[in-house]
Design a protein around this motif. Structure first.
Motif, PDB file in Angstrom:
ATOM      1  N   THR A 149       5.895   5.120   4.331  1.00 30.40           N
ATOM      2  CA  THR A 149       7.185   5.583   3.830  1.00 30.40           C
ATOM      3  C   THR A 149       8.137   4.397   3.885  1.00 30.40           C
ATOM      4  OG1 THR A 149       6.788   7.813   4.673  1.00 30.40           O
ATOM      5  CG2 THR A 149       9.072   7.226   4.167  1.00 30.40           C
ATOM      6  N   ASP A 199      -2.548   8.080   9.304  1.00 35.42           N
ATOM      7  CA  ASP A 199      -3.513   8.066   8.195  1.00 35.42           C
ATOM      8  C   ASP A 199      -3.277   6.913   7.222  1.00 35.42           C
ATOM      9  OD1 ASP A 199      -1.272   8.836   6.762  1.00 35.42           O
ATOM     10  OD2 ASP A 199      -2.161  10.691   5.981  1.00 35.42           O
ATOM     11  N   THR A 211      -0.458   6.306   5.518  1.00 37.82           N
ATOM     12  CA  THR A 211       0.603   6.582   4.545  1.00 37.82           C
ATOM     13  C   THR A 211       1.858   5.816   4.930  1.00 37.82           C
ATOM     14  OG1 THR A 211      -0.279   8.784   4.112  1.00 37.82           O
ATOM     15  CG2 THR A 211       2.016   8.396   3.504  1.00 37.82           C
ATOM     16  N   GLN A 250       0.848  -1.202   0.000  1.00 35.96           N
ATOM     17  CA  GLN A 250       0.000   0.000   0.000  1.00 35.96           C
ATOM     18  C   GLN A 250       0.880   1.246   0.000  1.00 35.96           C
ATOM     19  OE1 GLN A 250      -2.618  -0.492   3.344  1.00 35.96           O
ATOM     20  NE2 GLN A 250      -3.448  -2.402   2.537  1.00 35.96           N
ATOM     21  N   ARG A 307       0.108   6.391  -1.933  1.00 40.93           N
ATOM     22  CA  ARG A 307       0.025   7.803  -1.515  1.00 40.93           C
ATOM     23  C   ARG A 307       1.307   8.573  -1.791  1.00 40.93           C
ATOM     24  NH1 ARG A 307      -3.264   7.651   4.199  1.00 40.93           N
ATOM     25  NH2 ARG A 307      -5.224   6.892   3.319  1.00 40.93           N
ATOM     26  N   LEU A 308       2.450   7.941  -1.603  1.00 35.74           N
ATOM     27  CA  LEU A 308       3.723   8.646  -1.759  1.00 35.74           C
ATOM     28  C   LEU A 308       4.519   8.253  -3.000  1.00 35.74           C
ATOM     29  CD1 LEU A 308       5.150   8.683   1.891  1.00 35.74           C
ATOM     30  CD2 LEU A 308       3.895  10.479   0.691  1.00 35.74           C
TER      31      LEU A 308
END
Length: 112
Positions: free
Chosen positions: A97, A93, A95, A51, A54-55
């Motif tokens: 990294t 949330d 996200t 997942q 997002r980034l």
């Protein structure tokens, strides 16, 4: 309170370096994700769902070296069989990294 591991528990976890060689969309996943193919050197390639949408764009991920747990049993995720777990820092949330080595290394090196 966190669970306490013994050193023997930690030694069972195979965390290795690998380089992403292919990224595919994964529209069947419940949460936005990519299908990754990762080269772990002498351990071969493994596939996983991650997942990371997002980034990261797919083109950002190809060629990126990361770290992953490689000794979990395969896990069915929607229509896909995941063979490893990419490691990342997860924000409140959701996200993610990616965790990476400080400089490039040989694929398949063990993280200790």
């Amino acid at each position: 309170m966190m669970n306490t591991l013994t050193w023997a528990d930690f030694e069972k976890v195979e965390i290795r370096t690998g380089t992403v060689v292919a990224v595919e969309a994964f529209p069947q996943a419940r949460k936005p994700a990519y299908k990754l193919t990762i080269d772990f050197g002498t351990l071969g390639t493994k596939r996983t769902s991650a997942q990371l949408t997002r980034l990261y764009q797919p083109e950002d991920l190809v060629g990126k070296q990361l770290v992953a747990v490689v000794n979990f049993p395969p896990k069915q995720i929607a229509t896909f069989m995941s063979e490893c777990l990419v490691l990342g820092a997860v924000a409140d949330d959701g996200t993610v990294t990616l965790l990476q080595t400080e400089r490039p290394t040989e694929n398949g090196l063990r993280i200790a």
